[in-house]
Design an enzyme around this catalytic site. Structure first.
Site, PDB file in Angstrom:
ATOM      1  N   ASP A   6       0.868  -1.183   0.000  1.00  0.00           N
ATOM      2  CA  ASP A   6       0.000   0.000   0.000  1.00  0.00           C
ATOM      3  C   ASP A   6       0.901   1.227   0.000  1.00  0.00           C
ATOM      4  O   ASP A   6       1.550   1.531   0.991  1.00  0.00           O
ATOM      5  CB  ASP A   6      -0.885  -0.027   1.263  1.00  0.00           C
ATOM      6  CG  ASP A   6      -1.555   1.319   1.518  1.00  0.00           C
ATOM      7  OD1 ASP A   6      -1.822   2.054   0.554  1.00  0.00           O
ATOM      8  OD2 ASP A   6      -1.816   1.629   2.707  1.00  0.00           O
ATOM      9  N   CYS A   7       0.934   1.897  -1.153  1.00  0.00           N
ATOM     10  CA  CYS A   7       1.826   3.045  -1.273  1.00  0.00           C
ATOM     11  C   CYS A   7       1.001   4.331  -1.196  1.00  0.00           C
ATOM     12  O   CYS A   7       0.212   4.624  -2.088  1.00  0.00           O
ATOM     13  CB  CYS A   7       2.545   2.904  -2.609  1.00  0.00           C
ATOM     14  SG  CYS A   7       3.584   4.277  -2.916  1.00  0.00           S
ATOM     15  N   GLY A   8       1.173   5.076  -0.117  1.00  0.00           N
ATOM     16  CA  GLY A   8       0.503   6.360   0.033  1.00  0.00           C
ATOM     17  C   GLY A   8       1.453   7.488  -0.345  1.00  0.00           C
ATOM     18  O   GLY A   8       2.620   7.239  -0.662  1.00  0.00           O
ATOM     19  N   ASN A   9       0.976   8.715  -0.282  1.00  0.00           N
ATOM     20  CA  ASN A   9       1.842   9.840  -0.638  1.00  0.00           C
ATOM     21  C   ASN A   9       2.964  10.057   0.383  1.00  0.00           C
ATOM     22  O   ASN A   9       3.984  10.649   0.049  1.00  0.00           O
ATOM     23  CB  ASN A   9       1.017  11.117  -0.784  1.00  0.00           C
ATOM     24  CG  ASN A   9       0.303  11.149  -2.118  1.00  0.00           C
ATOM     25  OD1 ASN A   9       0.917  11.389  -3.148  1.00  0.00           O
ATOM     26  ND2 ASN A   9      -0.986  10.868  -2.117  1.00  0.00           N
ATOM     27  N   VAL A  13       3.689   0.804   2.718  1.00  0.00           N
ATOM     28  CA  VAL A  13       3.600  -0.272   3.698  1.00  0.00           C
ATOM     29  C   VAL A  13       3.553  -1.611   2.962  1.00  0.00           C
ATOM     30  O   VAL A  13       2.799  -1.771   2.001  1.00  0.00           O
ATOM     31  CB  VAL A  13       2.339  -0.094   4.580  1.00  0.00           C
ATOM     32  CG1 VAL A  13       2.269  -1.165   5.647  1.00  0.00           C
ATOM     33  CG2 VAL A  13       2.327   1.298   5.220  1.00  0.00           C
ATOM     34  N   GLY A 107      -8.806   7.437  -6.326  1.00  0.00           N
ATOM     35  CA  GLY A 107      -7.575   6.960  -5.689  1.00  0.00           C
ATOM     36  C   GLY A 107      -7.709   5.478  -5.372  1.00  0.00           C
ATOM     37  O   GLY A 107      -8.706   5.063  -4.772  1.00  0.00           O
ATOM     38  N   ASP A 109      -6.378   3.697  -3.175  1.00  0.00           N
ATOM     39  CA  ASP A 109      -6.510   3.457  -1.722  1.00  0.00           C
ATOM     40  C   ASP A 109      -7.974   3.536  -1.291  1.00  0.00           C
ATOM     41  O   ASP A 109      -8.411   2.814  -0.402  1.00  0.00           O
ATOM     42  CB  ASP A 109      -5.663   4.463  -0.930  1.00  0.00           C
ATOM     43  CG  ASP A 109      -5.989   5.914  -1.265  1.00  0.00           C
ATOM     44  OD1 ASP A 109      -6.266   6.214  -2.441  1.00  0.00           O
ATOM     45  OD2 ASP A 109      -5.970   6.751  -0.341  1.00  0.00           O
ATOM     46  N   ARG A 110      -8.743   4.390  -1.941  1.00  0.00           N
ATOM     47  CA  ARG A 110     -10.144   4.568  -1.562  1.00  0.00           C
ATOM     48  C   ARG A 110     -10.978   3.381  -2.041  1.00  0.00           C
ATOM     49  O   ARG A 110     -11.898   2.940  -1.363  1.00  0.00           O
ATOM     50  CB  ARG A 110     -10.674   5.876  -2.150  1.00  0.00           C
ATOM     51  CG  ARG A 110      -9.751   7.043  -1.800  1.00  0.00           C
ATOM     52  CD  ARG A 110     -10.206   8.346  -2.394  1.00  0.00           C
ATOM     53  NE  ARG A 110     -11.371   8.850  -1.685  1.00  0.00           N
ATOM     54  CZ  ARG A 110     -12.090   9.895  -2.104  1.00  0.00           C
ATOM     55  NH1 ARG A 110     -11.778  10.495  -3.232  1.00  0.00           N
ATOM     56  NH2 ARG A 110     -13.102  10.323  -1.399  1.00  0.00           N
TER      57      ARG A 110
HETATM   58  N1  LIG Z   1       0.614   6.536  14.695  1.00  0.00           N
HETATM   59  C1  LIG Z   1       0.893   7.737  14.178  1.00  0.00           C
HETATM   60  N2  LIG Z   1       1.158   8.794  14.985  1.00  0.00           N
HETATM   61  C2  LIG Z   1       1.457  10.013  14.454  1.00  0.00           C
HETATM   62  N3  LIG Z   1       1.508  10.270  13.139  1.00  0.00           N
HETATM   63  C3  LIG Z   1       1.266   9.252  12.314  1.00  0.00           C
HETATM   64  C4  LIG Z   1       0.950   7.923  12.765  1.00  0.00           C
HETATM   65  N4  LIG Z   1       0.750   7.141  11.685  1.00  0.00           N
HETATM   66  C5  LIG Z   1       0.920   7.933  10.604  1.00  0.00           C
HETATM   67  N5  LIG Z   1       1.239   9.187  10.995  1.00  0.00           N
HETATM   68  C6  LIG Z   1       1.478  10.329  10.140  1.00  0.00           C
HETATM   69  O1  LIG Z   1       0.268  10.584   9.453  1.00  0.00           O
HETATM   70  C7  LIG Z   1       0.547  11.024   8.117  1.00  0.00           C
HETATM   71  C8  LIG Z   1      -0.103  10.100   7.176  1.00  0.00           C
HETATM   72  O2  LIG Z   1       0.518   8.850   7.257  1.00  0.00           O
HETATM   73  P1  LIG Z   1       0.053   7.630   6.374  1.00  0.00           P
HETATM   74  O3  LIG Z   1      -1.252   7.127   6.899  1.00  0.00           O
HETATM   75  O4  LIG Z   1       1.155   6.649   6.300  1.00  0.00           O
HETATM   76  O5  LIG Z   1      -0.170   8.396   4.996  1.00  0.00           O
HETATM   77  P2  LIG Z   1      -0.218   7.908   3.476  1.00  0.00           P
HETATM   78  O6  LIG Z   1      -1.025   6.638   3.446  1.00  0.00           O
HETATM   79  O7  LIG Z   1      -0.879   9.040   2.766  1.00  0.00           O
HETATM   80  O8  LIG Z   1       1.196   7.711   3.023  1.00  0.00           O
HETATM   81  C9  LIG Z   1       2.053  11.050   7.954  1.00  0.00           C
HETATM   82  O9  LIG Z   1       2.479  12.376   8.138  1.00  0.00           O
HETATM   83  C10 LIG Z   1       2.534  10.124   9.063  1.00  0.00           C
HETATM   84  O10 LIG Z   1       3.810  10.480   9.523  1.00  0.00           O
HETATM   85  C1  LIG Z   2      -6.957  11.591  -2.015  1.00  0.00           C
HETATM   86  C2  LIG Z   2      -5.605  10.909  -2.082  1.00  0.00           C
HETATM   87  C3  LIG Z   2      -4.528  11.935  -2.394  1.00  0.00           C
HETATM   88  C4  LIG Z   2      -5.320  10.266  -0.697  1.00  0.00           C
HETATM   89  O1  LIG Z   2      -4.029   9.704  -0.723  1.00  0.00           O
HETATM   90  P1  LIG Z   2      -3.154   9.369   0.592  1.00  0.00           P
HETATM   91  O2  LIG Z   2      -3.511  10.364   1.634  1.00  0.00           O
HETATM   92  O3  LIG Z   2      -3.563   7.966   1.013  1.00  0.00           O
HETATM   93  O4  LIG Z   2      -1.743   9.399   0.152  1.00  0.00           O
HETATM   94  C5  LIG Z   2      -5.640   9.759  -3.154  1.00  0.00           C
HETATM   95  O5  LIG Z   2      -6.680   8.891  -2.869  1.00  0.00           O
HETATM   96  C6  LIG Z   2      -5.771  10.291  -4.560  1.00  0.00           C
HETATM   97  O6  LIG Z   2      -4.805  10.713  -5.149  1.00  0.00           O
HETATM   98  N1  LIG Z   2      -7.013  10.258  -5.110  1.00  0.00           N
HETATM   99  C7  LIG Z   2      -7.311  10.668  -6.466  1.00  0.00           C
HETATM  100  C8  LIG Z   2      -8.571  11.455  -6.564  1.00  0.00           C
HETATM  101  C9  LIG Z   2      -9.812  10.778  -6.012  1.00  0.00           C
HETATM  102  O7  LIG Z   2      -9.750   9.820  -5.255  1.00  0.00           O
HETATM  103  O8  LIG Z   2     -10.930  11.219  -6.355  1.00  0.00           O
HETATM  104  K   LIG Z   3      -3.811   5.787   2.642  1.00  0.00           K
END
Ligand SMILES: Nc1ncnc2c1ncn2[C@@H]1O[C@H](COP(=O)(O)OP(=O)(O)O)[C@@H](O)[C@H]1O
Ligand SMILES: CC(C)(COP(=O)(O)O)[C@@H](O)C(=O)NCCC(=O)O
Ligand SMILES: [K+]
Length: 258
Positions: A6-9, A13, A107, A109-110
């Site tokens: 699962d690659c977020g911004n 993970v 997205g 992830d959604r």
């Molecule tokens: N348990 C936690 N406590 C504090 N900050 C967190 C925790 N888990 C994630 N974060 C923070 O929340 C933000 C989003 O993290 P994450 O859910 O991994 O985002 P994404 O899926 O968009 O990559 C990041 O800035 C991360 O450092």
């Molecule tokens: C809204 C998001 C940026 C969230 O991403 P994340 O916070 O998990 O990194 C991502 O789902 C995305 O790029 N969505 C595209 C537009 C949409 O879902 O309508």
């Molecule tokens: K996410």
């Protein structure tokens, strides 16, 4: 065994699924220039450290950052000799529909959160994911993703204040003692914390009113428990919802493969 990615911004993970449980979860920052070899060096070091016996035969990827997918594909091909399933690509079937405006690229992830939440909780849901962005995904009675809300993430909002205002320091999110801050850090924490409590509550109430039905609110993402401990915002907190969604989509594709 399945490797779910699962690659977020912000973070990427990796979780290993043996068909019954997640054997381990590894986390690294998302960086589009990381090569397949670099992923493997990091991955194999941690697997060795934890002493986990793995036999990865399949890989599934969800990425909100399109540029990282190329290197993750090479990683899967080179080290596990498999072609990964990539959520959002036409060859990856979804168990539930996305009913959104034509041409919208939701997205991944959604879509994954919606599939995972529908599988665990049934329909009529609001999934709140505290990631880089805070997303609200609305899941209909039949499991379809029917749209939602995108708000700036908690840490993104804190960073934006720090970056734009010369006198505001970098602050970590925490529940403030009081609403009225008597120092700069407490003022910022109050603005973000209570602001988010209000944001989540208002958006969920309005979604329920628009849908004219009761809906369950499922929260995921590391910051959800911080909010839940002070106010009842969610019906459930589900830490591994996205990973669960990836296993659901993987199983669906195995069952429906031509
Ligand atoms: N348990 C936690 N406590 C504090 N900050 C967190 C925790 N888990 C994630 N974060 C923070 O929340 C933000 C989003 O993290 P994450 O859910 O991994 O985002 P994404 O899926 O968009 O990559 C990041 O800035 C991360 O450092
Ligand atoms: C809204 C998001 C940026 C969230 O991403 P994340 O916070 O998990 O990194 C991502 O789902 C995305 O790029 N969505 C595209 C537009 C949409 O879902 O309508
Ligand atoms: K996410």
């Amino acid at each position: 065994m399945l490797l779910a990615i699962d690659c977020g911004n912000t973070n990427t993970v990796f979780s290993i699924w043996d068909g019954e449980t997640f054997l381990c979860t590894l986390r690294t920052s998302t960086h589009h220039a990381r090569t397949a070899d670099a992923y493997f060096t990091w991955y194999s070091t941690l697997i060795k450290h934890y002493g986990i016996e793995t036999d990865i035969t399949e890989v599934i990827i969800s990425s909100t950052v399109p540029r990282v997918v190329f290197n993750l594909r090479v990683f899967a091909d080179r080290f596990f000799d498999c072609r990964p399933l990539v959520v959002g690509k036409p060859e990856c079937l979804l168990p539930t529909e996305a009913r959104v405006d034509a041409g919208t690229i939701v997205g991944p992830d959604r879509l994954v959160n919606s599939a995972g939440a529908y599988n665990r909780y049934g329909g009529d849901l609001i999934v709140v994911d505290f990631g880089t962005a805070t997303t609200f995904d609305v899941v209909a009675k039949d499991g379809a993703y029917i749209g939602g809300v995108i708000a700036p993430g908690v840490n993104l909002s804190l960073e934006a204040l720090h970056n734009a205002a010369a006198a505001l320091p970098h602050v970590d999110i925490a529940k403030p003692q009081a609403v009225i801050g008597t120092n700069t850090v407490a003022c910022i924490q109050s603005g973000i914390f209570w602001g988010y409590v209000g944001l989540v509550r208002e958006i969920c109430d309005r979604i329920k009113a628009e849908r004219e039905r009761p809906m369950k609110i499922i929260a995921t993402g590391g910051l959800a428990p911080l909010f839940q401990q002070s106010v009842e915002l969610f019906d459930s907190f589900d830490e591994d919802l996205t990973m669960h969604g990836l296993t659901v989509i993987h199983d669906y594709n195995k069952e429906h493969a031509a």
